[in-house]
Motif scaffolding. Sequence first.
Motif, short mmCIF file in Angstrom:
data_model
loop_
_atom_site.label_atom_id
_atom_site.label_comp_id
_atom_site.label_asym_id
_atom_site.label_seq_id
_atom_site.Cartn_x
_atom_site.Cartn_y
_atom_site.Cartn_z
N TRP A 1 0.49 -1.34 0.01
CA TRP A 1 -0.05 0.34 -0.20
C TRP A 1 0.63 1.11 0.27
O TRP A 1 0.39 2.51 0.00
N LYS A 2 2.16 1.01 -0.07
CA LYS A 2 3.16 2.05 -0.19
C LYS A 2 2.55 2.24 -1.99
O LYS A 2 2.19 2.43 -2.74
N ASP A 3 3.28 4.24 -1.98
CA ASP A 3 3.06 4.65 -3.25
C ASP A 3 3.89 5.43 -4.10
O ASP A 3 3.71 6.18 -4.38
N PRO A 4 5.01 4.03 -4.59
CA PRO A 4 5.78 5.31 -5.61
C PRO A 4 5.24 5.41 -6.18
O PRO A 4 4.41 4.74 -6.83
N GLY A 5 6.17 6.17 -7.38
CA GLY A 5 5.52 6.67 -8.39
C GLY A 5 6.07 5.59 -9.88
O GLY A 5 6.58 4.55 -9.23
N LEU A 6 5.75 5.69 -11.12
CA LEU A 6 5.99 4.77 -12.36
C LEU A 6 7.03 5.68 -12.26
O LEU A 6 8.17 6.33 -12.52
N THR A 7 8.19 4.15 -12.94
CA THR A 7 9.39 5.18 -13.44
C THR A 7 9.10 5.10 -15.07
O THR A 7 8.49 5.46 -15.36
N GLU A 8 10.72 5.55 -15.59
CA GLU A 8 10.28 5.98 -17.31
C GLU A 8 9.49 4.83 -17.59
O GLU A 8 9.13 5.42 -18.42
N LEU A 9 10.24 3.39 -17.53
CA LEU A 9 9.90 2.63 -18.51
C LEU A 9 8.78 1.79 -17.46
O LEU A 9 7.77 1.96 -18.83
N GLY A 10 8.10 2.48 -16.78
CA GLY A 10 6.68 2.17 -16.84
C GLY A 10 5.44 3.15 -17.02
O GLY A 10 4.55 3.11 -17.62
N GLU B 1 -6.87 3.07 -5.15
CA GLU B 1 -6.38 4.14 -4.45
C GLU B 1 -4.89 5.19 -4.60
O GLU B 1 -5.05 6.01 -4.09
N LEU B 2 -4.13 3.54 -5.02
CA LEU B 2 -2.73 3.93 -5.50
C LEU B 2 -2.54 4.65 -6.98
O LEU B 2 -2.77 3.87 -7.22
N GLY B 3 -1.29 5.70 -6.54
CA GLY B 3 -0.95 6.84 -7.58
C GLY B 3 -0.33 6.01 -8.99
O GLY B 3 -1.13 6.30 -10.21
N ILE C 1 -10.64 1.13 -3.10
CA ILE C 1 -9.71 0.87 -2.17
C ILE C 1 -9.58 -0.60 -1.68
O ILE C 1 -8.06 -1.30 -1.84
N ALA C 2 -10.41 -1.00 -2.90
CA ALA C 2 -11.40 -2.64 -2.87
C ALA C 2 -9.57 -3.34 -3.47
O ALA C 2 -9.87 -4.40 -3.77
N LEU C 3 -9.49 -2.30 -5.06
CA LEU C 3 -8.61 -2.46 -5.71
C LEU C 3 -7.34 -2.30 -5.62
O LEU C 3 -5.61 -2.72 -6.06
N ASN C 4 -6.87 -1.99 -4.32
CA ASN C 4 -5.43 -1.80 -4.12
C ASN C 4 -4.53 -3.65 -4.11
O ASN C 4 -5.25 -4.61 -3.76
N GLU C 5 -3.78 -3.19 -3.63
CA GLU C 5 -2.66 -4.03 -3.86
C GLU C 5 -2.57 -4.85 -2.58
O GLU C 5 -2.96 -4.11 -1.58
N VAL D 1 -10.12 -1.99 -15.72
CA VAL D 1 -9.45 -2.03 -14.53
C VAL D 1 -8.10 -1.77 -14.92
O VAL D 1 -7.42 -2.84 -14.98
N THR D 2 -7.29 -1.29 -14.30
CA THR D 2 -5.95 -0.48 -13.59
C THR D 2 -5.30 -0.96 -12.48
O THR D 2 -6.15 -0.15 -11.87
N ALA D 3 -5.14 -1.87 -12.02
CA ALA D 3 -4.78 -1.97 -10.51
C ALA D 3 -3.34 -2.88 -10.45
O ALA D 3 -2.38 -2.24 -11.19
N HIS D 4 -3.02 -4.18 -9.91
CA HIS D 4 -2.19 -4.37 -9.14
C HIS D 4 -1.42 -5.71 -9.08
O HIS D 4 -2.67 -6.76 -9.65
#
Length: 208
Positions: free
Chosen positions: A24-33, A58-60, A84-88, A155-158
């Motif tokens: 549930w931590k929220d780091p950003g995307l890399t350039e590759l991401g 709910e994650l960035g 939040i139900a779709l969180n990692e 759906v975009t999730a984890h």
Amino acid sequence: MQRLLVLVRHGQSEWNLKNLFTGWKDPGLTELGVAEARGAGRALKAAGLGFDTAYTSELGRAQRTLTLILDELGVPNLPTTRDIALNERDYGDLSGLNRDEAKARWGAEQVHLWRRSYDVQPPGGESLKDTIARVLPYYCQEILPRVLRGERTIVTAHGNSLRALVMVLDRLTRDTILGAEIATGAALVYHLNADSTVESKVVLQPQL
């Protein structure tokens, strides 16, 4: 009637790159991401797929991935629900630790058990079983009815929250789901039957 459901795992995050437990931590995307997210959008566009509604966590990192996909599809204002139900999966005390650090602290066998078992929880966190227990009711109550009404849904999730959906859609068992991997930026394209079973499935790799 078209009953389209597309699942996309977010692009590579900064912590994916560093081999850290994210949860549930929220780091950003890399350039590759970022490139993977845009590439997923291009792959969906090339396949002629469009959408009526979107869901994300709910994650960035998942939200950013969806934004980039919708930009590529030319529908930046598509109606979107965040939940939040779709969180990692919540990795609890492992969150933020390098996998090698975790092995040094608890032992490789224990860390492997936490990562790859079905129902063993890491300290302070969720097992895959726990993650499935919160994702599936949300899917059945909120997402699936819209798909069955003919609303084309993305759906975009984890990795783990999507594995919960794949377990049901692909009819996997608690043992076979443990080996299911979803690549970052990959789009799983499902067409469903009226009874919610899968008519067809195609995996689109991001066009980088």
